[in-house]
Design an enzyme around this catalytic site. Sequence first.
Site, mmCIF file in Angstrom:
data_model
loop_
_atom_site.group_PDB
_atom_site.id
_atom_site.type_symbol
_atom_site.label_atom_id
_atom_site.label_comp_id
_atom_site.label_asym_id
_atom_site.label_seq_id
_atom_site.Cartn_x
_atom_site.Cartn_y
_atom_site.Cartn_z
ATOM 1 N N ALA A 16 -1.655 -15.037 -93.489
ATOM 2 C CA ALA A 16 -1.690 -16.085 -94.490
ATOM 3 C C ALA A 16 -0.289 -16.687 -94.534
ATOM 4 C CB ALA A 16 -2.077 -15.503 -95.835
ATOM 5 N N GLY B 145 -3.610 -11.845 -92.671
ATOM 6 C CA GLY B 145 -4.803 -12.692 -92.706
ATOM 7 C C GLY B 145 -5.335 -13.016 -91.320
ATOM 8 N N GLU C 264 -7.365 -10.092 -90.390
ATOM 9 C CA GLU C 264 -8.592 -10.166 -91.203
ATOM 10 C C GLU C 264 -9.557 -11.216 -90.652
ATOM 11 O OE1 GLU C 264 -5.961 -10.584 -94.657
ATOM 12 O OE2 GLU C 264 -7.281 -9.174 -95.689
ATOM 13 N N GLU D 135 1.119 -6.490 -94.864
ATOM 14 C CA GLU D 135 1.283 -7.021 -96.228
ATOM 15 C C GLU D 135 2.192 -6.156 -97.093
ATOM 16 O OE1 GLU D 135 -1.578 -6.954 -94.579
ATOM 17 O OE2 GLU D 135 -2.703 -8.788 -94.913
HETATM 18 N N1 DAK Z 1 3.507 -17.595 -92.756
HETATM 19 C C1 DAK Z 1 4.308 -18.678 -92.662
HETATM 20 N N2 DAK Z 1 5.115 -18.903 -91.628
HETATM 21 C C2 DAK Z 1 5.145 -18.003 -90.648
HETATM 22 C C3 DAK Z 1 4.346 -16.842 -90.670
HETATM 23 C C4 DAK Z 1 3.485 -16.648 -91.800
HETATM 24 N N3 DAK Z 1 2.649 -15.603 -91.908
HETATM 25 N N4 DAK Z 1 4.599 -16.121 -89.559
HETATM 26 C C5 DAK Z 1 5.508 -16.815 -88.874
HETATM 27 N N5 DAK Z 1 5.858 -17.951 -89.509
HETATM 28 C C6 DAK Z 1 6.806 -18.966 -89.107
HETATM 29 C C7 DAK Z 1 8.241 -18.466 -89.239
HETATM 30 O O1 DAK Z 1 8.684 -18.596 -90.575
HETATM 31 C C8 DAK Z 1 8.976 -19.366 -88.287
HETATM 32 O O2 DAK Z 1 9.161 -20.624 -88.903
HETATM 33 P P1 DAK Z 1 10.568 -21.427 -88.719
HETATM 34 O O3 DAK Z 1 11.598 -20.516 -89.232
HETATM 35 O O4 DAK Z 1 10.675 -21.683 -87.249
HETATM 36 O O5 DAK Z 1 10.359 -22.678 -89.544
HETATM 37 C C9 DAK Z 1 7.958 -19.568 -87.167
HETATM 38 O O6 DAK Z 1 6.673 -19.242 -87.718
HETATM 39 C C10 DAK Z 1 8.203 -18.659 -85.980
HETATM 40 O O7 DAK Z 1 8.283 -17.332 -86.457
HETATM 41 P P2 DAK Z 1 9.526 -16.354 -86.159
HETATM 42 O O8 DAK Z 1 10.780 -17.131 -85.921
HETATM 43 O O9 DAK Z 1 9.545 -15.329 -87.222
HETATM 44 O O10 DAK Z 1 9.063 -15.724 -84.769
HETATM 45 P P3 DAK Z 1 9.431 -14.285 -84.184
HETATM 46 O O11 DAK Z 1 8.953 -14.291 -82.780
HETATM 47 O O12 DAK Z 1 10.848 -13.946 -84.464
HETATM 48 O O13 DAK Z 1 8.524 -13.269 -85.010
HETATM 49 C C11 DAK Z 1 6.497 -12.502 -86.094
HETATM 50 C C12 DAK Z 1 7.112 -13.339 -84.938
HETATM 51 C C13 DAK Z 1 4.977 -12.748 -86.078
HETATM 52 C C14 DAK Z 1 6.760 -11.012 -85.825
HETATM 53 C C15 DAK Z 1 7.141 -12.919 -87.426
HETATM 54 O O14 DAK Z 1 7.043 -14.338 -87.543
HETATM 55 C C16 DAK Z 1 6.484 -12.309 -88.625
HETATM 56 O O15 DAK Z 1 6.704 -11.147 -88.951
HETATM 57 N N6 DAK Z 1 5.678 -13.128 -89.339
HETATM 58 C C17 DAK Z 1 5.054 -12.698 -90.559
HETATM 59 C C18 DAK Z 1 3.883 -11.791 -90.237
HETATM 60 C C19 DAK Z 1 3.242 -11.292 -91.499
HETATM 61 O O16 DAK Z 1 3.872 -10.621 -92.338
HETATM 62 N N7 DAK Z 1 1.969 -11.595 -91.645
HETATM 63 C C20 DAK Z 1 1.207 -11.211 -92.788
HETATM 64 C C21 DAK Z 1 1.319 -12.321 -93.759
HETATM 65 S S1 DAK Z 1 0.765 -11.810 -95.352
HETATM 66 C C22 DAK Z 1 -3.747 -12.409 -100.935
HETATM 67 C C23 DAK Z 1 -4.201 -13.341 -100.038
HETATM 68 C C24 DAK Z 1 -3.869 -13.207 -98.718
HETATM 69 C C25 DAK Z 1 -3.080 -12.156 -98.301
HETATM 70 C C26 DAK Z 1 -2.632 -11.235 -99.205
HETATM 71 C C27 DAK Z 1 -2.978 -11.335 -100.529
HETATM 72 N N8 DAK Z 1 -4.057 -12.571 -102.294
HETATM 73 C C28 DAK Z 1 -4.064 -13.924 -102.783
HETATM 74 C C29 DAK Z 1 -4.150 -11.477 -103.153
HETATM 75 C C30 DAK Z 1 -2.696 -12.117 -96.940
HETATM 76 C C31 DAK Z 1 -1.421 -11.870 -96.655
HETATM 77 C C32 DAK Z 1 -0.863 -12.067 -95.346
HETATM 78 O O17 DAK Z 1 -1.499 -12.410 -94.365
#
Ligand code: DAK
Length: 260
Positions: free
Chosen positions: A66, A111, A114, A134
Amino acid sequence: MKFENLLIETVEGIAVVTVNRPQALNALNQQTLVELQGAFADLSNNEAVQVIILTGSGEKAFVAGADIAAMQPLSALDARQFAKLGHEVMGAIEKSPKPVIAAVNGFALGGGCELALACDIRLASEKARFGQPEVNLGVIPGFGGTQRLARLVGKGVALELLLTGDLIDAAEAYRIGLVNKVVPQAELLEAAKKMAARILSKGPCAVKLAKEAVRNGLEMDLDKANQYEADLFGLCFASSDQKEGMQAFLEKRTPRFQGN
Ligand code: DAK
C-alpha cells in the site's frame, strides 16, 4: 472506465492487467485501488475475457505495498475506509468468475503480497521477493494478509512472516507453498499466458464452478463442503459443456466447448 495507473490488454480471451506506477514501485494508492475495482468489475462481466493475469510494470516490483506516503497522514476513520476499499478489491478478485493468475515480477510486499494472495494462482519470477513488512511501520496488514496468508501457508509460517516482517525470495515462497511455480524473469509473462491458455481450453462452466467450489467450500465444514461440491457437480450436468466434453471423449476427439 479510463485508467491512469493500470494498463489492460486483452488478446484471445486473456486479459493482462498491469499495475503501472513504477515511480512508486507500483504501490497501491486510493486511485489505483479504485481502478482495480473498476477493472475487475469490467473484466468479470466481459464475455470476451476468460482468464485474467495480474502483474506489475517494470522488472523491480509487482506491487511494493500500500502507498506509505498516502497512508502516513490518515486518521483512524480514513484508515478504516482505506482498508475497506482494499478488502473490496481483494474480494472482487477472489470472487471473480474468471480465474486470476498473479505473475509476480519483483517485490510483492505488504498490500502487494496481499494482492497476490487474493489471486487464484501465483507464478513468480526468480527475482520476486515476498513479505508482510507492516510491523516495520507500526501497523498490521490491512487487506486480508493475516487471514489469506495463514490459510494458504499455515499458521506458524504465516506468523513468522507477519511478526518478523522478513522478506523471502521466490525459492522460499515456493517451498512454503506461497507460489505455484518459479520461472526465469524473461519467461514469466509467457508462462502465465501459457497457463491461462491451458485453462482457456477447458470447459468454461467447469472452470467457473471449480473456482467457486474451492473458494466457498473452504469456508464450510467438510460435510457441508462435500454436499456443496455434489450440488455444483450436479449443476455441471445442466451445461452443454458436460454433454460435449463427455461426447468428445467417447468419440476420441477434442471437445468444442460453448461455455453454457
Ligand atoms: N509506498 C510508497 N512508495 C513506495 C513504496 C510504498 N509501499 N515502496 C517504494 N516506494 C517508493 C520509494 O519511496 C521510492 O520513491 P522515491 O524516493 O524515488 O520518490 C521509490 O518507490 C523506489 O523505492 P526505493 O528507493 O526504496 O527502492 P529500493 O530498491 O531501495 O528498495 C524496497 C525497494 C521495496 C525494498 C523499498 O522501497 C521498501 O522497503 N518499500 C516499502 C515496502 C513496504 O514496507 N511495503 C509494505 C507497505 S505497508 C491498512 C491498510 C493497508 C495496509 C495496512 C493497514 N489499514 C488501513 C489498516 C497495508 C500496508 C502496506 O502494504
